[in-house]
Design an enzyme around this catalytic site. Structure first.
Site, PDB file in Angstrom:
ATOM      1  N   ARG A  36      14.362  14.694  -4.466  1.00 17.52           N
ATOM      2  CA  ARG A  36      13.429  15.487  -5.271  1.00 17.52           C
ATOM      3  C   ARG A  36      13.775  16.978  -5.247  1.00 17.52           C
ATOM      4  NH1 ARG A  36       7.508  12.678  -4.295  1.00 17.52           N
ATOM      5  NH2 ARG A  36       7.657  11.261  -6.061  1.00 17.52           N
ATOM      6  N   LYS A 197       1.604  -5.323  -4.629  1.00 20.10           N
ATOM      7  CA  LYS A 197       0.282  -5.753  -5.111  1.00 20.10           C
ATOM      8  C   LYS A 197       0.179  -5.872  -6.620  1.00 20.10           C
ATOM      9  CE  LYS A 197      -2.370  -4.164  -1.202  1.00 20.10           C
ATOM     10  NZ  LYS A 197      -2.377  -2.838  -0.590  1.00 20.10           N
ATOM     11  N   GLY A 351       8.994   4.741  -5.951  1.00 15.54           N
ATOM     12  CA  GLY A 351       9.631   5.242  -4.742  1.00 15.54           C
ATOM     13  C   GLY A 351      10.419   4.183  -3.991  1.00 15.54           C
ATOM     14  N   GLY A 374       4.078   7.060  -8.727  1.00 14.96           N
ATOM     15  CA  GLY A 374       2.853   6.861  -9.495  1.00 14.96           C
ATOM     16  C   GLY A 374       2.968   7.395 -10.915  1.00 14.96           C
TER      17      GLY A 374
HETATM   18  N1  LIG Z   1       7.375 -10.953  -0.521  1.00 20.68           N
HETATM   19  C1  LIG Z   1       6.827  -9.867  -0.010  1.00 20.68           C
HETATM   20  N2  LIG Z   1       5.868  -9.940   0.918  1.00 20.68           N
HETATM   21  C2  LIG Z   1       5.320  -8.815   1.434  1.00 20.68           C
HETATM   22  N3  LIG Z   1       5.648  -7.569   1.074  1.00 20.68           N
HETATM   23  C3  LIG Z   1       6.607  -7.446   0.142  1.00 20.68           C
HETATM   24  C4  LIG Z   1       7.233  -8.577  -0.441  1.00 20.68           C
HETATM   25  N4  LIG Z   1       8.134  -8.131  -1.335  1.00 20.68           N
HETATM   26  C5  LIG Z   1       8.088  -6.791  -1.306  1.00 20.68           C
HETATM   27  N5  LIG Z   1       7.185  -6.367  -0.422  1.00 20.68           N
HETATM   28  C6  LIG Z   1       6.879  -4.982  -0.049  1.00 20.68           C
HETATM   29  O1  LIG Z   1       6.411  -4.244  -1.151  1.00 20.68           O
HETATM   30  C7  LIG Z   1       6.562  -2.867  -0.840  1.00 20.68           C
HETATM   31  C8  LIG Z   1       6.786  -2.057  -2.090  1.00 20.68           C
HETATM   32  O2  LIG Z   1       5.723  -2.204  -2.936  1.00 20.68           O
HETATM   33  P1  LIG Z   1       5.241  -1.055  -3.945  1.00 20.68           P
HETATM   34  O3  LIG Z   1       4.291  -1.720  -4.886  1.00 20.68           O
HETATM   35  O4  LIG Z   1       4.760   0.096  -3.147  1.00 20.68           O
HETATM   36  O5  LIG Z   1       6.646  -0.712  -4.677  1.00 20.68           O
HETATM   37  P2  LIG Z   1       7.069   0.500  -5.611  1.00 20.68           P
HETATM   38  O6  LIG Z   1       6.188   0.540  -6.791  1.00 20.68           O
HETATM   39  O7  LIG Z   1       8.543   0.436  -5.834  1.00 20.68           O
HETATM   40  O8  LIG Z   1       6.901   1.782  -4.716  1.00 20.68           O
HETATM   41  P3  LIG Z   1       5.968   3.082  -4.807  1.00 20.68           P
HETATM   42  O9  LIG Z   1       4.545   2.611  -4.803  1.00 20.68           O
HETATM   43  O10 LIG Z   1       6.355   3.801  -3.523  1.00 20.68           O
HETATM   44  O11 LIG Z   1       6.344   3.844  -6.015  1.00 20.68           O
HETATM   45  C9  LIG Z   1       7.749  -2.778   0.102  1.00 20.68           C
HETATM   46  O12 LIG Z   1       7.353  -2.132   1.276  1.00 20.68           O
HETATM   47  C10 LIG Z   1       8.116  -4.233   0.366  1.00 20.68           C
HETATM   48  O13 LIG Z   1       8.412  -4.507   1.707  1.00 20.68           O
HETATM   49  O1  LIG Z   2       4.998  11.028  -4.128  1.00 24.61           O
HETATM   50  C1  LIG Z   2       4.408  11.015  -5.219  1.00 24.61           C
HETATM   51  O2  LIG Z   2       4.287   9.997  -5.925  1.00 24.61           O
HETATM   52  C2  LIG Z   2       3.918  12.345  -5.766  1.00 24.61           C
HETATM   53  O3  LIG Z   2       4.428  13.405  -5.043  1.00 24.61           O
HETATM   54  C3  LIG Z   2       2.406  12.368  -5.830  1.00 24.61           C
HETATM   55  O4  LIG Z   2       1.860  12.295  -4.547  1.00 24.61           O
HETATM   56  P1  LIG Z   2       0.361  11.789  -4.346  1.00 24.61           P
HETATM   57  O5  LIG Z   2       0.374  10.292  -4.629  1.00 24.61           O
HETATM   58  O6  LIG Z   2      -0.017  12.121  -2.927  1.00 24.61           O
HETATM   59  O7  LIG Z   2      -0.501  12.501  -5.352  1.00 24.61           O
END
Ligand SMILES: Nc1ncnc2c1ncn2[C@@H]1O[C@H](COP(=O)(O)OP(=O)(O)OP(=O)(O)O)[C@@H](O)[C@H]1O
Ligand SMILES: O=C(O)[C@H](O)COP(=O)(O)O
Length: 394
Positions: A36, A197, A351, A374
């Protein structure tokens, strides 16, 4: 983009309040991923070269409106200074007389980093008084914080009503790439949705079902779909109150002619740990006491084929628990398919997906890795981003 950008204004000699997203991962005071910071460099460098007085503002973590010593931006300032190859002054506050006094001493091309804007309760409340106090520091506002553009906060939204307000280059690039992908996609267009989720991805899945040719489901959220289709999922991640919703997505995909792909086999484990017993089973055979932590080899093959036949792929969320090597294979297979597929434009949002691609050393093989978690999700949901809406129209 219909918003003014840095190129539309003259910044020479002006005090520029530039909002960036320096919310970088940090462990024991060490920055563990500086993506970043590097992503904001083109804007900062341009401002320096144009002779602006560059006042950088960012949030870091979630200090909830009070000073948290470990969440000061000091280490970020040090690293930024090394990357820029020039001094970066660091203020201990984000507004007020002490900051104004520093700004008064700045020359053209100097860079100042303000303290974490979330040390003040007014930031997240989008308090107009705080927005005014930020605005008093500067002549112009530049928003380059795509990662925080989905937040209507004083330094991302409120301030834009008090100064001429334009986007920075990173913001412009993110909006261009994601905007083009969603408004005029090359086809076949595939979305890969994984992560933990269903509830976090409802809006994204809903919106993408209107746009894509293929929707690939993986990660922890897949098992709610698997269960909804009548299979047992053992101890796998499950959102029991989302079964009807999952089925409605599958139904909608059918109606729209979207190819909806779910795992056909999985890696199950008898414990959520690196040294658990594990085995590959078909999706109908998840044992009651085991949990599915990755997609299996057949699924990887099917998903890779679809990816390689796509012109555009948007990927959000890992296919399994990629943080543990034993369950990283599915996420790695998807990343490799994208890396090997030269004719495919790949957009990585979120992320964790970005971290996974980094972990496999494939980041430079992706067409675009978004700096927004997000923010990119909300953009893909079709929502307006307050930090962008508030900028001046062209
Ligand atoms: N089958 C599974 N069972 C449990 N957890 C899982 C499984 N597959 C993936 N994960 C977990 O899901 C998490 C990522 O989910 P998330 O929805 O946060 O992803 P993202 O959208 O890429 O990330 P962010 O929210 O940081 O932008 C990881 O920590 C991973 O270990
Ligand atoms: O890491 C992020 O997705 C941004 O920096 C926003 O952070 P926040 O979810 O704490 O608002």
């Amino acid at each position: 983009m219909n918003k003014k950008t840095l190129k539309d204004i003259d910044v020479k000699g002006k005090r520029v309040f530039c909002r960036v997203d320096f919310n970088v991962p940090m462990q024991d005071g060490q920055i563990t991923d500086e993506t970043r910071i590097r992503a904001a460099i083109p804007t900062i460098q341009y401002l320096v070269e144009q002779g602006a007085k560059v006042i950088l503002a960012s949030h870091f973590g979630r200090p909830k409106g009070q000073v948290v010593e470990e969440m000061r931006l000091t280490p970020v300032g040090v690293r930024l200074s090394e990357i820029l190859g020039k001094e970066v002054k660091k203020a201990d506050e984000a507004y007020g007389d002490s900051v104004k006094a520093i700004i008064d001493t700045m020359n053209e091309g100097d860079v100042l980093l303000l303290e974490n804007v979330r040390f003040y309760p007014g930031e997240e409340k989008n308090d107009p008084q705080l927005a005014k106090a930020f605005a008093e520091l500067a002549d112009v506002y530049v928003n380059d914080a795509f990662g925080a553009a989905h937040r209507a906060h004083a330094s991302t939204e409120g301030i834009a009503h008090n100064l001429p307000a334009v986007s920075g280059f990173l913001m412009e690039k993110e909006l261009d790439v994601l905007g083009k992908a969603l408004s005029n996609p090359e086809r076949p267009f595939t979305a890969i949705i994984g992560g933990a989720k269903v509830k976090d991805k409802i809006g994204v899945i809903e919106n993408l079902l209107e746009l894509v040719d293929n929707l690939i489901i993986g990660g922890g959220l897949a098992y709610t779909f698997v269960k909804a289709q009548g299979h047992e999922v053992g101890k796998s991640l499950l959102e029991a109150d989302k079964l009807d919703l999952a089925n409605s997505f599958i139904e909608k995909a059918k109606q729209k002619g979207v190819n909806f792909l779910m795992p056909v086999d999985v890696v199950v484990a008898d414990d959520f740990s690196a040294d658990a017993n594990k085995k590959v089973v078909s999706i109908e055979e998840i044992p009651a006491d085991w949990e599915a932590l990755d997609i299996g080899p057949k699924t990887r093959e099917i998903y890779s084929d679809v990816i390689k036949n796509s012109k555009l792929v948007i990927w959000n969320g890992p296919m399994g628990v990629f943080e543990i090597d034993a369950f990283a294979g599915g996420t790695k297979a998807v990343a490799e398919a994208l890396a090997e597929s030269e004719g495919t434009y790949s957009v990585i949002g979120g992320g964790d997906s970005a971290a996974a691609v980094e972990k496999f050393n494939l980041a430079d093989k992706m067409s675009h890795i978004s700096t927004g978690g997000g923010a990119s999700l909300e953009f893909m949901e079709g929502k307006a981003l307050p930090g962008v809406v508030a900028l001046n129209d062209k």
